[in-house]
Scaffold this motif. Structure first.
Motif, PDB file in Angstrom:
ATOM      1  N   ARG A 320       0.844  -1.384  -0.150  1.00 23.10           N
ATOM      2  CA  ARG A 320       0.008  -0.061   0.045  1.00 23.10           C
ATOM      3  C   ARG A 320       0.963   1.197   0.216  1.00 23.10           C
ATOM      4  N   VAL A 321       1.983   1.255   0.861  1.00 24.56           N
ATOM      5  CA  VAL A 321       2.694   2.287   0.850  1.00 24.56           C
ATOM      6  C   VAL A 321       3.586   2.444  -0.455  1.00 24.56           C
ATOM      7  N   GLY A 322       4.008   1.399  -1.095  1.00 22.42           N
ATOM      8  CA  GLY A 322       4.525   1.500  -2.456  1.00 22.42           C
ATOM      9  C   GLY A 322       3.632   2.036  -3.375  1.00 22.42           C
ATOM     10  N   GLU A 323       2.340   1.597  -3.564  1.00 25.74           N
ATOM     11  CA  GLU A 323       1.352   2.099  -4.559  1.00 25.74           C
ATOM     12  C   GLU A 323       1.003   3.644  -4.381  1.00 25.74           C
ATOM     13  N   VAL A 324       1.086   4.243  -3.143  1.00 32.61           N
ATOM     14  CA  VAL A 324       0.999   5.411  -2.790  1.00 32.61           C
ATOM     15  C   VAL A 324       2.125   6.407  -3.459  1.00 32.61           C
ATOM     16  N   LEU A 325       3.289   5.825  -2.964  1.00 34.99           N
ATOM     17  CA  LEU A 325       4.617   6.440  -3.573  1.00 34.99           C
ATOM     18  C   LEU A 325       4.771   6.401  -5.200  1.00 34.99           C
ATOM     19  N   ALA A 326       4.040   5.736  -5.772  1.00 33.26           N
ATOM     20  CA  ALA A 326       3.872   5.675  -7.321  1.00 33.26           C
ATOM     21  C   ALA A 326       3.133   6.489  -7.910  1.00 33.26           C
ATOM     22  N   SER A 327       2.208   7.274  -7.205  1.00 35.51           N
ATOM     23  CA  SER A 327       1.381   8.147  -7.598  1.00 35.51           C
ATOM     24  C   SER A 327       1.884   9.501  -8.102  1.00 35.51           C
ATOM     25  N   ASP A 328       0.949  10.270  -8.835  1.00 32.14           N
ATOM     26  CA  ASP A 328       1.536  11.501  -9.209  1.00 32.14           C
ATOM     27  C   ASP A 328       1.118  12.825  -8.640  1.00 32.14           C
ATOM     28  N   VAL A 329       0.599  12.577  -7.173  1.00 31.84           N
ATOM     29  CA  VAL A 329       0.137  13.617  -6.221  1.00 31.84           C
ATOM     30  C   VAL A 329       1.096  13.852  -5.178  1.00 31.84           C
ATOM     31  N   PRO A 330       0.807  15.060  -4.638  1.00 33.65           N
ATOM     32  CA  PRO A 330       1.870  14.995  -3.331  1.00 33.65           C
ATOM     33  C   PRO A 330       1.435  13.886  -2.134  1.00 33.65           C
ATOM     34  N   VAL A 331       2.418  13.396  -1.733  1.00 31.79           N
ATOM     35  CA  VAL A 331       2.335  12.294  -0.521  1.00 31.79           C
ATOM     36  C   VAL A 331       2.979  12.893   0.884  1.00 31.79           C
ATOM     37  N   LEU A 332       2.306  12.848   1.893  1.00 30.11           N
ATOM     38  CA  LEU A 332       2.822  12.790   3.240  1.00 30.11           C
ATOM     39  C   LEU A 332       3.075  11.202   3.686  1.00 30.11           C
ATOM     40  N   ILE A 333       4.179  11.014   4.148  1.00 29.82           N
ATOM     41  CA  ILE A 333       4.660   9.740   4.625  1.00 29.82           C
ATOM     42  C   ILE A 333       4.932  10.044   6.410  1.00 29.82           C
ATOM     43  N   ASP A 334       4.294   9.005   7.123  1.00 31.82           N
ATOM     44  CA  ASP A 334       4.410   9.230   8.506  1.00 31.82           C
ATOM     45  C   ASP A 334       4.489   7.697   9.175  1.00 31.82           C
ATOM     46  N   ALA A 335       5.029   7.605  10.470  1.00 35.71           N
ATOM     47  CA  ALA A 335       5.013   6.655  11.371  1.00 35.71           C
ATOM     48  C   ALA A 335       5.502   5.222  10.242  1.00 35.71           C
ATOM     49  N   ASP A 336       4.616   4.290  10.429  1.00 34.00           N
ATOM     50  CA  ASP A 336       4.971   2.839   9.730  1.00 34.00           C
ATOM     51  C   ASP A 336       5.501   3.121   8.344  1.00 34.00           C
ATOM     52  N   GLY A 337       5.040   4.011   7.654  1.00 33.40           N
ATOM     53  CA  GLY A 337       5.305   4.364   6.182  1.00 33.40           C
ATOM     54  C   GLY A 337       6.792   4.769   5.830  1.00 33.40           C
ATOM     55  N   LEU A 338       7.382   5.334   7.060  1.00 34.27           N
ATOM     56  CA  LEU A 338       8.791   5.641   7.193  1.00 34.27           C
ATOM     57  C   LEU A 338       9.833   4.629   7.053  1.00 34.27           C
ATOM     58  N   ARG A 339       9.349   3.591   7.096  1.00 40.05           N
ATOM     59  CA  ARG A 339      10.330   2.105   7.400  1.00 40.05           C
ATOM     60  C   ARG A 339      11.144   2.038   6.037  1.00 40.05           C
ATOM     61  N   GLY A 340      12.128   1.954   6.134  1.00 37.13           N
ATOM     62  CA  GLY A 340      12.887   1.257   4.587  1.00 37.13           C
ATOM     63  C   GLY A 340      12.800   2.342   3.691  1.00 37.13           C
ATOM     64  N   LEU A 341      12.776   3.565   3.463  1.00 42.38           N
ATOM     65  CA  LEU A 341      12.419   4.416   2.613  1.00 42.38           C
ATOM     66  C   LEU A 341      13.601   4.525   1.967  1.00 42.38           C
ATOM     67  N   ASP A 342      13.705   4.548   0.745  1.00 48.16           N
ATOM     68  CA  ASP A 342      14.746   4.690  -0.324  1.00 48.16           C
ATOM     69  C   ASP A 342      14.700   6.114  -0.948  1.00 48.16           C
TER      70      ASP A 342
END
Length: 493
Positions: A320-342
């Motif tokens: 789910r996090v990866g799908e959101v990051l693949a979108s073409d709109v602004p994204v806010l990432i918090d908490a568990d979404g921050l794990r392993g960011l590339d």
């Protein structure tokens, strides 16, 4: 709006101004402002009151000595404790003695009783030029002042606080009031330094025309925030006002989804779409939410995403996090979404990204110790923004927002009561909704932090995350968001 500048910038502005003024004018202006603050602090007791000056070897000590001379002429008993008698400002020292003030050495036998009897202490040890902590003799004197429990007025900056970063290495003065000259310094706005500064009062000495238009750090006022907040027009509908998508929560943490959506609903967007396994819990608490229990792409079109609060660590959450990051709109990432960011993946995004870590999460992202992040909030926020190519909102006792262009905003609202479970989820939803309304990540983050801090102060004590969310409409009213006037701030893209 409070604009703060680094020492190098302030020094350059001082040099430019001094070139156009008679010698000693700037120090006279600073001393006059300092003496006026001390006199107000003493009130009717200033005649016969006992004031002790802590005087180092630089211009900061000179400001204290000239201010002491002014006070002495008004009947205040002023004694200067000289840490470096051979390097004390000669003109200031002469002025103090001519006005009836006295001097003594830092190691003199009577210094302890002198401090214990003082009504007020003026800290003129190092000022904005100090780096790397206090010398042992100065640190020992500061410790004696703290033990005496006497209120302190700091000259320009509490000695031992780094003016550019707010870092404190070892002993430092804890001031009741800091009188700063010409411009705020970042270290006065950012913890741990701001906790040592007490009330900060700015004395105008004429630097304004010589300071650059772009400050090194900015703290927004209520009026600035009101000017940035979205206002619907007669032509608005829920889609034109912005739609924010929320990917949060899990079977284990359904509350994170409820709280993030609560913040998003109060963020000014026209609609909130929720995608995730906690849809039943969300719609039960917030029936106005458009819910989906499928993956994000099935939720419908959005203008911004919030992803991460409470999503857990299972493979489905990562998808789910990866799908959101693949979108073409602004994204806010918090908490568990921050794990392993590339970092490379974030830099490759075509739309802006905002991350909102607390100190522990920031430490993991930077490969640093949490204590180092907390001690160097400004540097840590800037490093996050630079390394990952994002706008970074570093949560904590001082919330610092930095963007990839090097701009910094510092939030000065809030209360320690906000250190409770779930309040970060509310902040994420709120800030994500502001992104969806069209604010830039820098504006959305600093505006969301300001409102969130106000809501924490307005919520019943002790607040919970839910009551903080419920207090957000009152925070909007507090900043005057219903007004149509514009403050001196523009949206930054």
């Amino acid at each position: 709006m409070r604009t703060a500048y680094r020492v190098e910038t302030v020094r350059a502005a001082e040099r430019a101004l001094m070139a156009a003024l008679p010698g000693g004018t700037l120090m006279a202006r600073a001393a006059a402002g300092l003496a006026a603050v001390v006199a107000r602090r003493l009130g009717r007791r200033r005649y016969g009151a006992r004031v002790v000056l802590l005087v180092g070897g630089g211009d900061n000590g000179g400001d204290a000595l000239y201010a002491g001379a002014r006070l002495a002429r008004r009947g205040t008993a002023v004694t200067a404790v000289l840490l470096r008698p051979d390097r004390a400002h000669a003109g200031g020292l002469a002025a103090l003695r001519a006005a009836g003030g006295r001097t003594t050495g830092a190691d003199a036998p009577g210094t302890g009783p002198l401090l214990a009897r003082a009504d007020l202490v003026v800290d003129g040890i190092t000022g904005i030029g100090g780096r790397g902590g206090l010398r042992p003799d100065a640190a020992a004197l500061v410790a004696r002042v703290a033990a005496a429990g006497v209120p302190v007025v700091a000259v320009d900056l509490p000695s031992g606080v780094d003016a550019d970063s707010g870092e404190v290495r070892g002993e430092a003065v804890r001031a009741a009031v800091t009188v700063t000259f010409g411009a705020y310094k970042p270290g006065l706005l950012i913890d741990p330094g701001s906790a040592y500064a007490g009330e900060v009062l700015l004395v105008d000495i004429g630097l304004g025309p010589h300071l650059p238009p772009e400050a090194d750090a900015v703290a927004l006022s209520d009026a600035d925030v009101a000017a940035l907040l979205p206002r619907p027009s007669g032509e608005s509908d829920k889609y034109r006002r912005g739609v924010v998508g929320v990917v949060a929560g899990s079977e284990r943490y359904p509350g994170a989804a409820v709280l993030a959506v609560a913040g998003a609903l109060r963020g000014g967007a026209g609609a909130v779409r929720y995608a995730g396994p906690a849809a039943h819990a969300v719609v039960g608490r917030h029936p106005e939410t458009l819910v989906s229990d499928g993956p994000p792409h099935r939720a419908g079109r959005v203008q911004a995403w919030v992803v991460g609060p409470g999503v857990g660590e299972d493979p489905d959450a990562a998808e789910r996090v990866g799908e959101v990051l693949a979108s073409d709109v602004p994204v806010l990432i918090d908490a568990d979404g921050l794990r392993g960011l590339d970092p490379d993946r974030l830099r490759a995004r075509t739309a802006p990204t905002l991350i909102t870590p607390h100190a522990g999460e920031a430490a993991r992202l930077l490969g640093a110790d949490r204590a180092d992040v907390e001690a160097s909030r400004l540097a840590s926020a800037r490093e996050l923004a630079a390394r990952y190519g994002v706008t970074a909102l570093l949560k904590g006792s001082t919330t610092v927002v930095a963007d990839p262009a090097g701009r910094v905003r510092v939030n000065t609202t809030g209360t320690p009561w906000l250190a409770t479970a779930g309040t970060g989820d509310v902040l994420s939803g709120l800030t994500g909704a502001l992104l969806a309304t069209g604010l830039s990540p820098l504006d959305a983050a600093s505006t969301g932090a300001h409102l969130h801090g106000l809501a924490g102060s307005l919520a019943p004590v002790p607040p919970t995350a839910s009551t903080v969310a419920e207090a957000l409409p009152a925070a909007w009213r507090r900043v005057g968001a219903h007004d149509t006037g514009k403050a001196d701030v523009s949206r930054t893209g």
